[in-house]
Design a protein around this motif. Structure first.
Motif, PDB file in Angstrom:
ATOM      1  N   LYS A   1       0.772  -1.192  -0.026  1.00  0.00           N
ATOM      2  CA  LYS A   1       0.124   0.145  -0.016  1.00  0.00           C
ATOM      3  C   LYS A   1       0.890   1.376   0.133  1.00  0.00           C
ATOM      4  N   SER A   2       0.350   2.365  -0.614  1.00  0.00           N
ATOM      5  CA  SER A   2       1.058   3.555  -0.662  1.00  0.00           C
ATOM      6  C   SER A   2       0.493   4.654   0.466  1.00  0.00           C
ATOM      7  N   TYR A   3       1.318   5.511   0.817  1.00  0.00           N
ATOM      8  CA  TYR A   3       0.789   6.348   1.970  1.00  0.00           C
ATOM      9  C   TYR A   3       1.479   7.705   1.801  1.00  0.00           C
ATOM     10  N   SER A   4       0.549   8.596   2.067  1.00  0.00           N
ATOM     11  CA  SER A   4       0.786  10.244   2.155  1.00  0.00           C
ATOM     12  C   SER A   4       1.431  10.425   3.486  1.00  0.00           C
ATOM     13  N   ASN A   5       1.418  11.709   4.031  1.00  0.00           N
ATOM     14  CA  ASN A   5       1.567  11.811   5.386  1.00  0.00           C
ATOM     15  C   ASN A   5       0.693  11.601   6.383  1.00  0.00           C
ATOM     16  N   ASN A   6      -0.656  11.022   5.973  1.00  0.00           N
ATOM     17  CA  ASN A   6      -1.386  10.738   7.104  1.00  0.00           C
ATOM     18  C   ASN A   6      -2.596   9.915   6.445  1.00  0.00           C
ATOM     19  N   ALA A   7      -2.561   9.213   5.251  1.00  0.00           N
ATOM     20  CA  ALA A   7      -3.614   8.495   4.639  1.00  0.00           C
ATOM     21  C   ALA A   7      -2.891   7.506   3.713  1.00  0.00           C
ATOM     22  N   VAL A   8      -3.835   6.419   3.403  1.00  0.00           N
ATOM     23  CA  VAL A   8      -3.789   5.735   2.217  1.00  0.00           C
ATOM     24  C   VAL A   8      -4.132   6.390   0.891  1.00  0.00           C
ATOM     25  N   ILE A   9      -3.167   6.231   0.114  1.00  0.00           N
ATOM     26  CA  ILE A   9      -3.401   6.934  -1.402  1.00  0.00           C
ATOM     27  C   ILE A   9      -3.239   5.802  -2.479  1.00  0.00           C
ATOM     28  N   PRO A  10      -3.580   6.247  -3.589  1.00  0.00           N
ATOM     29  CA  PRO A  10      -3.314   5.355  -4.681  1.00  0.00           C
ATOM     30  C   PRO A  10      -1.626   5.333  -4.944  1.00  0.00           C
ATOM     31  N   LEU A  11      -1.260   4.211  -5.574  1.00  0.00           N
ATOM     32  CA  LEU A  11       0.056   4.226  -6.033  1.00  0.00           C
ATOM     33  C   LEU A  11       0.430   5.314  -6.758  1.00  0.00           C
ATOM     34  N   PRO A  12       1.472   6.370  -6.374  1.00  0.00           N
ATOM     35  CA  PRO A  12       1.595   7.389  -7.241  1.00  0.00           C
ATOM     36  C   PRO A  12       2.523   7.102  -8.161  1.00  0.00           C
ATOM     37  N   ASP A  13       2.579   7.910  -9.311  1.00  0.00           N
ATOM     38  CA  ASP A  13       3.563   7.681 -10.506  1.00  0.00           C
ATOM     39  C   ASP A  13       4.570   8.772 -10.237  1.00  0.00           C
ATOM     40  N   ASN A  14       5.557   8.978 -11.227  1.00  0.00           N
ATOM     41  CA  ASN A  14       6.695   9.681 -10.938  1.00  0.00           C
ATOM     42  C   ASN A  14       6.445  10.910 -11.150  1.00  0.00           C
ATOM     43  N   ALA A  15       5.213  11.312 -11.509  1.00  0.00           N
ATOM     44  CA  ALA A  15       4.979  12.754 -11.691  1.00  0.00           C
ATOM     45  C   ALA A  15       4.345  13.318 -10.155  1.00  0.00           C
ATOM     46  N   ASN A  16       3.938  12.324  -9.377  1.00  0.00           N
ATOM     47  CA  ASN A  16       3.057  12.742  -8.137  1.00  0.00           C
ATOM     48  C   ASN A  16       3.820  12.874  -6.777  1.00  0.00           C
ATOM     49  N   ASP A  17       3.403  13.536  -5.972  1.00  0.00           N
ATOM     50  CA  ASP A  17       3.958  13.570  -4.593  1.00  0.00           C
ATOM     51  C   ASP A  17       3.900  11.956  -4.203  1.00  0.00           C
ATOM     52  N   PHE A  18       5.004  11.914  -3.179  1.00  0.00           N
ATOM     53  CA  PHE A  18       5.137  10.649  -2.544  1.00  0.00           C
ATOM     54  C   PHE A  18       5.397   9.426  -3.254  1.00  0.00           C
ATOM     55  N   TYR A  19       6.052   9.782  -4.675  1.00  0.00           N
ATOM     56  CA  TYR A  19       6.441   8.555  -5.480  1.00  0.00           C
ATOM     57  C   TYR A  19       7.912   8.221  -4.845  1.00  0.00           C
ATOM     58  N   GLY A  20       8.292   6.997  -5.052  1.00  0.00           N
ATOM     59  CA  GLY A  20       9.475   6.515  -4.592  1.00  0.00           C
ATOM     60  C   GLY A  20       9.635   5.973  -3.081  1.00  0.00           C
ATOM     61  N   GLN A  21       8.276   5.715  -2.640  1.00  0.00           N
ATOM     62  CA  GLN A  21       8.258   5.064  -1.238  1.00  0.00           C
ATOM     63  C   GLN A  21       8.450   3.641  -1.558  1.00  0.00           C
ATOM     64  N   ASP A  22       8.159   2.882  -0.571  1.00  0.00           N
ATOM     65  CA  ASP A  22       8.349   1.264  -0.402  1.00  0.00           C
ATOM     66  C   ASP A  22       7.674   0.691  -1.398  1.00  0.00           C
ATOM     67  N   ALA A  23       6.297   1.203  -1.375  1.00  0.00           N
ATOM     68  CA  ALA A  23       5.574   0.362  -2.370  1.00  0.00           C
ATOM     69  C   ALA A  23       5.707   0.666  -3.818  1.00  0.00           C
ATOM     70  N   SER A  24       6.613   1.674  -4.174  1.00  0.00           N
ATOM     71  CA  SER A  24       6.807   1.730  -5.590  1.00  0.00           C
ATOM     72  C   SER A  24       7.735   0.824  -6.231  1.00  0.00           C
ATOM     73  N   TYR A  25       8.706  -0.010  -5.385  1.00  0.00           N
ATOM     74  CA  TYR A  25       9.682  -0.876  -5.677  1.00  0.00           C
ATOM     75  C   TYR A  25       9.421  -2.215  -4.925  1.00  0.00           C
ATOM     76  N   SER A  26       9.602  -3.243  -5.644  1.00  0.00           N
ATOM     77  CA  SER A  26       9.776  -4.467  -5.015  1.00  0.00           C
ATOM     78  C   SER A  26      10.902  -5.229  -5.303  1.00  0.00           C
ATOM     79  N   THR A  27      11.540  -6.149  -4.300  1.00  0.00           N
ATOM     80  CA  THR A  27      12.560  -6.792  -4.281  1.00  0.00           C
ATOM     81  C   THR A  27      12.502  -8.106  -3.563  1.00  0.00           C
TER      82      THR A  27
END
Length: 477
Positions: A30-56
């Motif tokens: 799941k993806s998160y802002s500073n205080n809520a669940v958000i849709p998975l952001p793309d690289n033009a949106n805020d909060f892109y690059g968080q844990d859910a943006s990548y898998s390993t």
């Protein structure tokens, strides 16, 4: 006629085979802002690059039906059940005689071995357990005995890694993982009041004795590669504190050693570079190999110290569980007790801070909240960009832009995709275009210079509708 179109893309950034120390994914999807669940952001949106943006290295286990569980990623074999709590000395005695599944080479895991099991799909609310931070379909995870006066989170699992310094001013301390509240802390061997041995849980392990042992090389270009994990690290750090959103942006915008695919490390990647043989107290350094440069800070008691470092992983705890993110303390893990500032959990601890707000202290040990923590970026590893899914019905896009007449019963799928691509471009332009000229200037674009230059194909200083992104982010390496 409503058309649902799903566009999914997974981009393999590196398929490097990892030898001895593969980092298991945190499981956070799941993806998160500073205080809520958000849709998975793309690289033009805020909060892109968080844990859910990548898998390993997704977690993978096998129940051997003999009281043991094999981790198919790390090669480690674990006890399924932990039994009763033991003192540290009792665990050392037990390990010498333990025979399980026909093997007698069991050991107490190091903190890095033990932390490989943590999953940040868990959640907790203060002292109340909600969902454990371990896969309970394979591993049993008891809670603290509330009938005996314990908190539910009093179910820590000890490792074999002793803190080289002292916590609480003078306590001999061993690191452990709390799979109920999702933290690494140093726990005193003895109760400071009664002087009797403290007791914790133990989960014994066997196999892959190389796990957790780093093999760093200096690439002589401002980066360091760990041959054991396959990860390449920024050799310096951000040189200043940032809030969590700024930390994500810092790493995504970083260009270093000819690469622009840097990211903020997840919690387990970040913990992998802790050197538990070092501490401010004993080596006058951060708990990290000296191949890295680490900024020094003046801590809350006015002493020279070393920063906490952000991870990309959200830590679900508290009344607004989405509001905190994981950090690792490479300096003292400070807190305030009875008005005295001290190292309460040890350098190498993993705790969490609010993603935004003001510094303060909190918790039973008065953990100091800094909010503005430092960043050390990472790249490489067996990393895949998370799938970006666009499932909004076309009628919603069409109605938003007054294009309903373009959808008829004879509209083909190819035409639908073209319409959708156009409306997504328009949506991007409308989002950033502040002066109404139907294009986006560098000053209007708020997602960083690197991304602006990526979208501005003709380098005229504007992103126009034909240049605007229309789907999942592309690898901009």
């Amino acid at each position: 006629m409503a058309v649902n179109t799903a566009v999914k893309e997974s981009i393999v950034k590196t398929s490097q085979k990892i030898a001895s120390y593969p980092i298991v994914d945190t499981g956070q999807r799941k993806s998160y802002s500073n205080n809520a669940v958000i849709p998975l952001p793309d690289n033009a949106n805020d909060f892109y690059g968080q844990d859910a943006s990548y898998s390993t290295n997704p977690p993978s286990y096998t129940d051997n039906n003999n009281g043991t569980i094999t981790d198919n990623v790390t090669g480690l074999i674990w006890q399924k059940q932990m039994g009763d709590k033991l003192s540290y000395d009792e665990a050392l005695l037990k390990i010498n005689t333990l025979k399980l599944a026909g093997y007698g080479d069991w050991r107490i895991p190091t903190i890095k071995e033990l932390y490989s099991l943590i999953q940040f799909t868990g959640s907790v609310k203060g002292e109340k357990a909600l969902t454990p931070f371990i896969d309970t379909s394979f591993f049993n995870q008891p809670l603290g005995n509330t009938k005996a006066g314990e908190r539910e989170i009093d179910a820590q699992t000890w490792s074999s890694t002793e803190y080289v310094g002292k916590t609480m001013k003078s306590d001999d301390t061993v690191f452990g993982v709390n799979f109920v509240d999702g933290r690494i802390k140093g726990y005193p061997k003895f109760n400071p009041r009664t002087k009797t041995p403290n007791k914790m849980y133990f989960r014994f392990v066997r196999g892959n004795k190389a796990y957790g042992k780093n093999n760093f090389i200096d690439n002589k270009d401002g980066t360091t590669t760990d041959l054991a994990t396959g990860l390449t690290w920024q050799q310096t750090d951000s040189n200043k504190g940032l809030n969590w959103q700024q930390a994500l942006q810092y790493s995504e915008d970083l260009t270093l050693a000819g690469h622009s695919d840097w990211r903020l490390p997840d919690a387990k990647e970040l913990q992998s570079i802790v050197d538990y043989t070092r501490s401010p107290e004993t080596s006058n350094s951060a708990a990290i190999d000296p191949i890295f440069y680490t900024s020094s800070i003046k801590n809350e008691s006015g002493e020279k110290d070393y920063p906490y470092y952000w991870s990309s992983t959200t830590h679900l705890d508290g009344p607004v569980p989405e509001s905190a993110a994981v950090y690792v303390a490479f300096g003292k893990a400070l807190g305030e007790m009875r008005g005295i500032t001290m190292d309460v959990h040890g350098a190498g601890s993993q705790r969490s801070d609010p993603k935004t707000g003001a510094p303060m202290s909190r918790g039973p040990q008065g953990d100091f909240i800094r909010v503005e923590n430092y960043v050390r970026s990472v790249r490489d590893g067996n990393v895949v960009l998370a799938a970006q899914t666009y499932e909004q019905p076309l009628t919603e896009y069409i109605n938003e832009y007054g294009r309903a007449s373009n959808l008829t019963g004879s509209t083909t799928q190819k035409q639908n995709n073209k319409i959708k691509s156009s409306t997504q471009s328009n949506k991007f332009i409308n989002r950033f275009d502040k002066d109404g000229d139907a294009k986006v200037s560098a000053s209007e674009f708020k997602a960083g210079t690197k991304r602006f230059n990526h979208f501005d194909k003709n380098k005229d200083g504007y992103i126009t509708a034909d240049e605007a992104p229309t789907g999942p982010p592309k690898n901009t390496k």
